[in-house]
Design a protein around this motif. Sequence first.
Motif, PDB file in Angstrom:
ATOM      1  N   ALA A 142      70.200  32.611   6.363  1.00 54.31           N
ATOM      2  CA  ALA A 142      69.682  33.823   5.735  1.00 54.31           C
ATOM      3  C   ALA A 142      70.678  34.375   4.715  1.00 54.31           C
ATOM      4  O   ALA A 142      70.297  34.780   3.612  1.00 54.31           O
ATOM      5  CB  ALA A 142      69.371  34.871   6.800  1.00 54.31           C
ATOM      6  N   MET A 143      71.960  34.390   5.066  1.00 51.28           N
ATOM      7  CA  MET A 143      72.978  34.915   4.142  1.00 51.28           C
ATOM      8  C   MET A 143      73.085  34.039   2.908  1.00 51.28           C
ATOM      9  O   MET A 143      73.241  34.544   1.788  1.00 51.28           O
ATOM     10  CB  MET A 143      74.336  34.999   4.845  1.00 51.28           C
ATOM     11  CG  MET A 143      74.418  36.080   5.903  1.00 51.28           C
ATOM     12  SD  MET A 143      73.980  37.705   5.296  1.00 51.28           S
ATOM     13  CE  MET A 143      75.276  38.012   4.132  1.00 51.28           C
ATOM     14  N   ALA A 144      73.005  32.726   3.094  1.00 48.94           N
ATOM     15  CA  ALA A 144      73.084  31.820   1.950  1.00 48.94           C
ATOM     16  C   ALA A 144      71.900  32.050   1.018  1.00 48.94           C
ATOM     17  O   ALA A 144      72.058  32.138  -0.211  1.00 48.94           O
ATOM     18  CB  ALA A 144      73.107  30.368   2.438  1.00 48.94           C
ATOM     19  N   PHE A 145      70.722  32.175   1.607  1.00 48.73           N
ATOM     20  CA  PHE A 145      69.525  32.405   0.801  1.00 48.73           C
ATOM     21  C   PHE A 145      69.640  33.725   0.041  1.00 48.73           C
ATOM     22  O   PHE A 145      69.322  33.817  -1.157  1.00 48.73           O
ATOM     23  CB  PHE A 145      68.298  32.409   1.715  1.00 48.73           C
ATOM     24  CG  PHE A 145      67.032  32.793   1.012  1.00 48.73           C
ATOM     25  CD1 PHE A 145      66.480  34.054   1.190  1.00 48.73           C
ATOM     26  CD2 PHE A 145      66.394  31.906   0.166  1.00 48.73           C
ATOM     27  CE1 PHE A 145      65.316  34.407   0.533  1.00 48.73           C
ATOM     28  CE2 PHE A 145      65.236  32.253  -0.494  1.00 48.73           C
ATOM     29  CZ  PHE A 145      64.682  33.517  -0.312  1.00 48.73           C
ATOM     30  N   PHE A 146      70.114  34.743   0.725  1.00 40.46           N
ATOM     31  CA  PHE A 146      70.245  36.061   0.108  1.00 40.46           C
ATOM     32  C   PHE A 146      71.240  36.029  -1.047  1.00 40.46           C
ATOM     33  O   PHE A 146      71.013  36.608  -2.119  1.00 40.46           O
ATOM     34  CB  PHE A 146      70.684  37.068   1.170  1.00 40.46           C
ATOM     35  CG  PHE A 146      70.862  38.457   0.660  1.00 40.46           C
ATOM     36  CD1 PHE A 146      72.129  39.014   0.551  1.00 40.46           C
ATOM     37  CD2 PHE A 146      69.777  39.219   0.276  1.00 40.46           C
ATOM     38  CE1 PHE A 146      72.302  40.297   0.066  1.00 40.46           C
ATOM     39  CE2 PHE A 146      69.952  40.507  -0.207  1.00 40.46           C
ATOM     40  CZ  PHE A 146      71.219  41.051  -0.313  1.00 40.46           C
ATOM     41  N   SER A 147      72.370  35.363  -0.832  1.00 42.24           N
ATOM     42  CA  SER A 147      73.403  35.294  -1.881  1.00 42.24           C
ATOM     43  C   SER A 147      72.874  34.576  -3.109  1.00 42.24           C
ATOM     44  O   SER A 147      73.073  35.025  -4.246  1.00 42.24           O
ATOM     45  CB  SER A 147      74.637  34.548  -1.360  1.00 42.24           C
ATOM     46  OG  SER A 147      75.134  35.165  -0.216  1.00 42.24           O
TER      47      SER A 147
END
Lengths: 319, 185
Positions: A166-171
Amino acid sequence: MEVAEINQFGSAQPLGSGPGPGCAHCEAMLADAIDGTLAAADQAAFDRHIATCDLCRQMFADAQRGAALLSMLKAHRPEPSAALLERIFAQTSGAQTSGAQASSPAPLSLLSSPAAHVDATPLPGQESLAPNLLLFPARPVRPVHRFSLHALGHAMLQPRLAMTAAMAFFSIALTLNLTGIHLNQLKASDLKPSNLKRGLYDADARAVRYYENLRVVYELESRVRDLQRANDTDTPEPPPQQASPDRSTQPDQQPPKQQRPKPNSGTSQRQNLRLPEVKLAAAPACEPSARPLSVSLVCSHRFNRFNPFKEHVVEGGLV
Amino acid sequence: MAGEQHAWHQLVSAQHRRIYAICYRFTASAADAEDLTQDVFLKVYRNLATFDTQRGSFQTWITTLARNLLVDHFRRTRLDRASDSLDASLGTDPDGPTHADRLPDPSPSQEHHVAGLELKATIQEALKQLSPELREAVILRDLEDLDYKEIAQVLRIPEGTVKSRISRGRGELARLLQRIEKQIN
């Protein structure tokens, strides 16, 4: 209220069955009654109890039926595959075979399994691989017949992996948004080095423009410019003199607190006006009560005299 | 060295079927049972030096090791265990008959044979649904013919508790089988 205990399997212990103490005693005798090994007195007591207790009678009947079912199951013992024995030997003592056997084809299970192959291959000069096998037992890997989506989904849904994804996608999404890249408008020609460079410059210009257009930045910059301008207007003046009568100053906008005059900063009324204050303040105060009043009178007089812009004369002290 | 190896081979050959049967009856999975059997003998091989004849027989010792590994396996897999469905095959043989898929066979002898296989598979299925404490007790007593004293040593519980669990396990198995047969019919 009875509290259930946790057993070795991690589940709550089943609480005792049977409503009465007689039933608990009957249950304890059940196994021996089915085996036919009860003592005569116990057998009589057991028979008396089940004649009167429906629950225990049902329990006895069920236990007998269950024993009969299990005896049917017992007749057909499950047989392991033929390779199991070989695998066990390979894991434990198969590698202890002598060098003569090493030249012959090794046990099927040992060489056929990819996981065991690396460990089991004898290197020249090595006498025995048994210690290695004991330390690093190579379990033969069974081929996976079905790709388990369930297992993959289960692994991916672990909180740490899900958070990372999720964090990778958000970044990535935030970066694309800030740089103005739209994936649905991306073309192959956009990936050329010149286009990439131009895109980078565009993104940089957009970021700088956005930053400069921020109100707080604009206000801070204008303040800084004003201060710089104010300082620059004071710059081309002759060095300050102590009793210079000529003063052509603008209304004093300096803060009331005293400031050190800058070197070569030019004369100004207020600076010259300030000097006497400094001097007087530095003088020994013999009569501290009287001195401030006289200072203030002198300073105000001088200020009034040399300030052409001031219409009113304020007496009595510095305003 | 060769003598020791020969002795080890004899020991494994004598015990591996029994250990496999215990593991299979408990897990109802041939693959898991084979893995666990391997683990049992690897553990026996490594800890052979710690076996004390005064504490009990070798059979009790190896059965205890097998039971402990079954407990660990059960704990590890309890989260992954899905509920059983009628479409699952009886036992773990994917080619075996299913609960809801019983083809009629005109031949009487074959019909009896298939019915017998189905019943055994159904009993195994019911055994798998038994709670683990009752399951291990009935397996060791009714399928492996261990006496109450040995079972008490393996399970580390009093003999009275062993008998109580065996009786409850048998009764529960019979009730489960009735329920399964009602579902099928």
